[in-house]
Design an enzyme around this catalytic site. Structure first.
Site, PDB file in Angstrom:
ATOM      1  N   ASP A 179       0.859  -1.194   0.000  1.00  0.00           N
ATOM      2  CA  ASP A 179       0.000   0.000   0.000  1.00  0.00           C
ATOM      3  C   ASP A 179       0.892   1.240   0.000  1.00  0.00           C
ATOM      4  O   ASP A 179       2.125   1.130   0.047  1.00  0.00           O
ATOM      5  CB  ASP A 179      -0.940   0.002   1.225  1.00  0.00           C
ATOM      6  CG  ASP A 179      -2.260   0.746   0.943  1.00  0.00           C
ATOM      7  OD1 ASP A 179      -2.206   1.936   0.571  1.00  0.00           O
ATOM      8  OD2 ASP A 179      -3.324   0.140   1.093  1.00  0.00           O
ATOM      9  N   GLY A 199       4.543   1.329  -1.628  1.00  0.00           N
ATOM     10  CA  GLY A 199       4.760   1.711  -3.018  1.00  0.00           C
ATOM     11  C   GLY A 199       3.441   2.085  -3.669  1.00  0.00           C
ATOM     12  O   GLY A 199       2.413   2.174  -2.989  1.00  0.00           O
ATOM     13  N   PHE A 201       0.728   1.223  -6.838  1.00  0.00           N
ATOM     14  CA  PHE A 201       0.355   0.212  -7.841  1.00  0.00           C
ATOM     15  C   PHE A 201       0.259   0.792  -9.246  1.00  0.00           C
ATOM     16  O   PHE A 201      -0.133   0.099 -10.176  1.00  0.00           O
ATOM     17  CB  PHE A 201      -0.894  -0.569  -7.435  1.00  0.00           C
ATOM     18  CG  PHE A 201      -2.086   0.209  -6.950  1.00  0.00           C
ATOM     19  CD1 PHE A 201      -2.569   1.307  -7.624  1.00  0.00           C
ATOM     20  CD2 PHE A 201      -2.758  -0.212  -5.805  1.00  0.00           C
ATOM     21  CE1 PHE A 201      -3.700   1.994  -7.193  1.00  0.00           C
ATOM     22  CE2 PHE A 201      -3.885   0.473  -5.340  1.00  0.00           C
ATOM     23  CZ  PHE A 201      -4.348   1.582  -6.038  1.00  0.00           C
ATOM     24  N   HIS A 218     -12.779  -0.403  -7.659  1.00  0.00           N
ATOM     25  CA  HIS A 218     -13.967   0.470  -7.628  1.00  0.00           C
ATOM     26  C   HIS A 218     -13.590   1.910  -7.272  1.00  0.00           C
ATOM     27  O   HIS A 218     -14.394   2.817  -7.427  1.00  0.00           O
ATOM     28  CB  HIS A 218     -15.068  -0.087  -6.698  1.00  0.00           C
ATOM     29  CG  HIS A 218     -14.870   0.191  -5.242  1.00  0.00           C
ATOM     30  ND1 HIS A 218     -15.911   0.140  -4.331  1.00  0.00           N
ATOM     31  CD2 HIS A 218     -13.765   0.517  -4.521  1.00  0.00           C
ATOM     32  CE1 HIS A 218     -15.434   0.424  -3.129  1.00  0.00           C
ATOM     33  NE2 HIS A 218     -14.150   0.648  -3.215  1.00  0.00           N
TER      34      HIS A 218
HETATM   35  C1  LIG Z   1     -10.824   1.370  -0.403  1.00  0.00           C
HETATM   36  S1  LIG Z   1      -9.254   1.068   0.334  1.00  0.00           S
HETATM   37  C2  LIG Z   1      -9.283  -0.700   0.421  1.00  0.00           C
HETATM   38  C3  LIG Z   1      -8.360  -1.222   1.472  1.00  0.00           C
HETATM   39  C4  LIG Z   1      -8.361  -2.742   1.627  1.00  0.00           C
HETATM   40  N1  LIG Z   1      -7.949  -3.440   0.435  1.00  0.00           N
HETATM   41  C5  LIG Z   1      -9.722  -3.225   2.063  1.00  0.00           C
HETATM   42  O1  LIG Z   1     -10.349  -3.995   1.332  1.00  0.00           O
HETATM   43  O2  LIG Z   1     -10.178  -2.835   3.131  1.00  0.00           O
HETATM   44  C6  LIG Z   1      -8.156   1.397  -1.010  1.00  0.00           C
HETATM   45  C7  LIG Z   1      -6.682   1.258  -0.680  1.00  0.00           C
HETATM   46  O3  LIG Z   1      -5.913   1.570  -1.859  1.00  0.00           O
HETATM   47  C8  LIG Z   1      -4.749   2.239  -1.444  1.00  0.00           C
HETATM   48  N2  LIG Z   1      -4.147   2.997  -2.554  1.00  0.00           N
HETATM   49  C9  LIG Z   1      -4.611   4.126  -3.152  1.00  0.00           C
HETATM   50  N3  LIG Z   1      -3.773   4.520  -4.114  1.00  0.00           N
HETATM   51  C10 LIG Z   1      -2.750   3.620  -4.128  1.00  0.00           C
HETATM   52  C11 LIG Z   1      -1.577   3.478  -4.918  1.00  0.00           C
HETATM   53  N4  LIG Z   1      -1.307   4.355  -5.892  1.00  0.00           N
HETATM   54  N5  LIG Z   1      -0.762   2.432  -4.678  1.00  0.00           N
HETATM   55  C12 LIG Z   1      -1.047   1.534  -3.686  1.00  0.00           C
HETATM   56  N6  LIG Z   1      -2.155   1.606  -2.909  1.00  0.00           N
HETATM   57  C13 LIG Z   1      -2.993   2.649  -3.134  1.00  0.00           C
HETATM   58  C14 LIG Z   1      -5.233   3.137  -0.340  1.00  0.00           C
HETATM   59  O4  LIG Z   1      -4.180   3.613   0.445  1.00  0.00           O
HETATM   60  C15 LIG Z   1      -6.214   2.231   0.398  1.00  0.00           C
HETATM   61  O5  LIG Z   1      -5.596   1.528   1.444  1.00  0.00           O
END
Ligand SMILES: C[S@@+](CC[C@H](N)C(=O)[O-])C[C@H]1O[C@@H](n2cnc3c(N)ncnc32)[C@H](O)[C@@H]1O
Length: 303
Positions: A179, A199, A201, A218
């Site tokens: 994350d 990092g 994604f 989403h």
């Molecule tokens: C809606 S949350 C979902 C968290 C977890 N997977 C869950 O199901 O509870 C979205 C996650 O994507 C991460 N995120 C957003 N942009 C990101 C990026 N560029 N690279 C990695 N993670 C990212 C956020 O920090 C957050 O923790």
């Protein structure tokens, strides 16, 4: 009846705000030891309104106690959820309009993830709130076949509590929670079978056998979601598996929380909920083929 339908929907912002206020006023904790008389005017009115909707219970005039729903608001991420919903999210929702795109950046001057990076307290609250319902999400994986010794990468895995639960159920699995660096990992969940890697994604993700993306795609429009799928594909061997924990929206009028979550995604991050055909198109564009799809879990393999 139709008037009641409209009224119950139109006053929704008040419900949202009342839940946040109840938490801010510390009402769930104040009632932790049993029924209590509430003399404060605003606290009383907030409790009375919420009790009429099934959160808290008025046992005699002005005397309230917790019920199962208000107990949840005492901690465990639901308190953070209520504050976010009735605070910054509600402010952004108030500015949603038909021009398209997220309203959060218009209101707060930065995209949601960038804004959270600058606000560590809210970031930590967000991570805790995302961990609510993790047991239910792990249950969704009950039908997934595991070889038993896979390395599972939870892409955008938040504070790590979801993958911890999965590893506790399958003791041969190892895991990586991936994350953004500003994420606040729950230190108690990490050990020699589970590590946190920071990092983006959009750049690269760690390699593994199974990639789990829980409520990630989403958050993004099709263009960005396709890029994420490509990044994951680039780190995946040909026999790797992809598991999305996402809703699949059906056409028709059935009540479905995802239809409202869709509007929240539009508000905050220009994301969207998708139906089966949209998921198939998106995954194919990102280099993946769906093997199984049901609301909650989508399993795919490399094209
Ligand atoms: C809606 S949350 C979902 C968290 C977890 N997977 C869950 O199901 O509870 C979205 C996650 O994507 C991460 N995120 C957003 N942009 C990101 C990026 N560029 N690279 C990695 N993670 C990212 C956020 O920090 C957050 O923790």
């Amino acid at each position: 009846m139709s008037e009641l339908v409209l009224w119950n929907l139109m006053r929704g912002a008040l419900t949202t705000r009342a839940l946040a206020l109840a938490v801010d006023l510390g009402l769930p904790d104040a009632l932790a030891d049993g029924p209590k008389r509430i003399d404060d005017d605003v606290a009383y009115r907030v409790l009375r309104a919420l009790a009429s909707d099934g959160v808290f219970e008025e046992v005699e005039p002005r005397v309230f106690r917790n019920n199962d729903a208000s107990e949840l608001l005492r901690a465990s991420g639901w308190d953070d959820f209520a504050r976010l919903f009735g605070g910054i999210w509600l402010q952004a929702i108030a500015e949603l309009n038909a021009t398209g795109g997220a309203s959060f950046p218009r209101v707060f001057g930065a995209g949601f993830w960038d804004w959270l990076a600058e606000h560590p307290e809210e970031r930590a609250a967000f991570d805790r709130s995302m961990a609510t319902g993790r047991e239910r999400r792990v249950e969704r994986l009950a039908g997934v076949d595991w070889r038993g010794d896979e390395l599972v990468v939870d892409v955008g895995g938040g504070n790590g509590t979801f993958l911890r639960l999965l590893l506790d159920r399958h003791t041969g699995l190892r895991g990586i929670v991936f994350d953004l660096p500003e994420t606040v990992p729950d230190a108690s969940t990490f050990d020699n079978r589970l590590e946190f890697v920071a990092g983006s994604f959009f750049e690269s993700v760690p390699g593994g056998d199974v990639f789990v993306l829980g409520s990630i795609l989403h958050d993004w429009n099709d263009e960005h979601a396709t890029k994420i799928l490509h990044t994951v594909r680039a780190s995946a061997s040909d026999d790797a598996r992809l598991i999305l924990l996402e809703d699949v929206i059906d056409a028709g009028n059935e009540p479905d929380g995802a239809k409202w979550l869709d509007l929240l995604m539009l508000t905050l991050v220009d994301g969207r909920e998708r139906g089966e055909a949209e998921w198939r198109d998106l995954l194919e564009a990102g280099g993946w083929r769906i093997e199984h799809i049901e609301s909650g879990v989508i399993e795919a393999r490399c094209l």
